[in-house]
Design a protein around this motif. Sequence first.
Motif, PDB file in Angstrom:
ATOM      1  N   TRP A  26      36.571  31.032  33.576  1.00 54.87           N
ATOM      2  CA  TRP A  26      36.543  32.379  33.012  1.00 54.87           C
ATOM      3  C   TRP A  26      35.558  32.490  31.847  1.00 54.87           C
ATOM      4  O   TRP A  26      35.547  31.654  30.941  1.00 54.87           O
ATOM      5  CB  TRP A  26      37.922  32.780  32.520  1.00 54.87           C
ATOM      6  N   ALA A  31      37.781  37.357  30.345  1.00 55.25           N
ATOM      7  CA  ALA A  31      39.189  36.959  30.286  1.00 55.25           C
ATOM      8  C   ALA A  31      39.949  37.860  29.316  1.00 55.25           C
ATOM      9  O   ALA A  31      41.077  38.290  29.595  1.00 55.25           O
ATOM     10  CB  ALA A  31      39.294  35.497  29.860  1.00 55.25           C
ATOM     11  N   LYS A  36      42.931  38.225  32.448  1.00 50.80           N
ATOM     12  CA  LYS A  36      42.976  37.372  33.639  1.00 50.80           C
ATOM     13  C   LYS A  36      43.891  37.937  34.732  1.00 50.80           C
ATOM     14  O   LYS A  36      44.462  37.214  35.537  1.00 50.80           O
ATOM     15  CB  LYS A  36      43.415  35.947  33.279  1.00 50.80           C
ATOM     16  N   ASP A  37      44.018  39.242  34.756  1.00 52.18           N
ATOM     17  CA  ASP A  37      44.821  39.935  35.767  1.00 52.18           C
ATOM     18  C   ASP A  37      43.991  41.102  36.284  1.00 52.18           C
ATOM     19  O   ASP A  37      44.118  42.233  35.802  1.00 52.18           O
ATOM     20  CB  ASP A  37      46.136  40.415  35.156  1.00 52.18           C
TER      21      ASP A  37
END
Length: 233
Positions: A26, A31, A36-37
């Motif tokens: 990342w 990030a 991170k989703d």
Amino acid sequence: MKTNNYILLLMAFIMVSCNSKKPLEWNDDIAKLTNKDLKGWLRKAPFKNEWNIEKNDDEIVFTNLDQVFPFMGKFKKFDKTPKDTKPVYQEENIVFQDDEWGDSFMYGMLLYQPEELFLNETYRESGNVIFSGTNAIHESYTASLSETYLYEKNENYKAVVYWVRCNYKSYLFGYYQQGQLVVEFGFPCNRNNQKEGLQKLKEINHALGLNIDMWEKATTENLQINPRPFSFK
């Protein structure tokens, strides 16, 4: 017995190997932006009524997203599934049946390695002569992509807004790339509805935290088609 256990272990190993995915390194900024989703982040877009096929099997739903959103996730000379090293870590799309804006979408993709991507200016899908015979010509779909004056490219990102003409309808199409992160979105918008469309564009900019300065300061004059586009290659 030992042979059977060995076979089971081997099968489990093969299944894990086939389903395993190379981890993503990342970028710190991406990030932080997405937490991170990717899909959860795309859901922050200011649209309502996310379409869920599992909950809408009794309703009339999209039969072919390519015909509704022909430029979504399609890039010029970019192979997402080569035989050797796959360039894509994750790809997500969310479709909304928004009460105010109608059928709209958010799309996101994460690349293992940053690579500047480009879009095609036209899209065409022909009907299948084998299945449709002479009616195939009536099942053909064409669309065009026109760059506006909202084009910005700097050391951090590339951001472009387009007009799409598809199936006698028009919608605004946004493209954003920051290194390994690619984002697209689209929503119906008539040329006589540019003020409201521009406001929705700014809302998306804020909701996702993109902080695109040109979009923030844009006026309806910036939504005119640029006869000398920069973003196509």
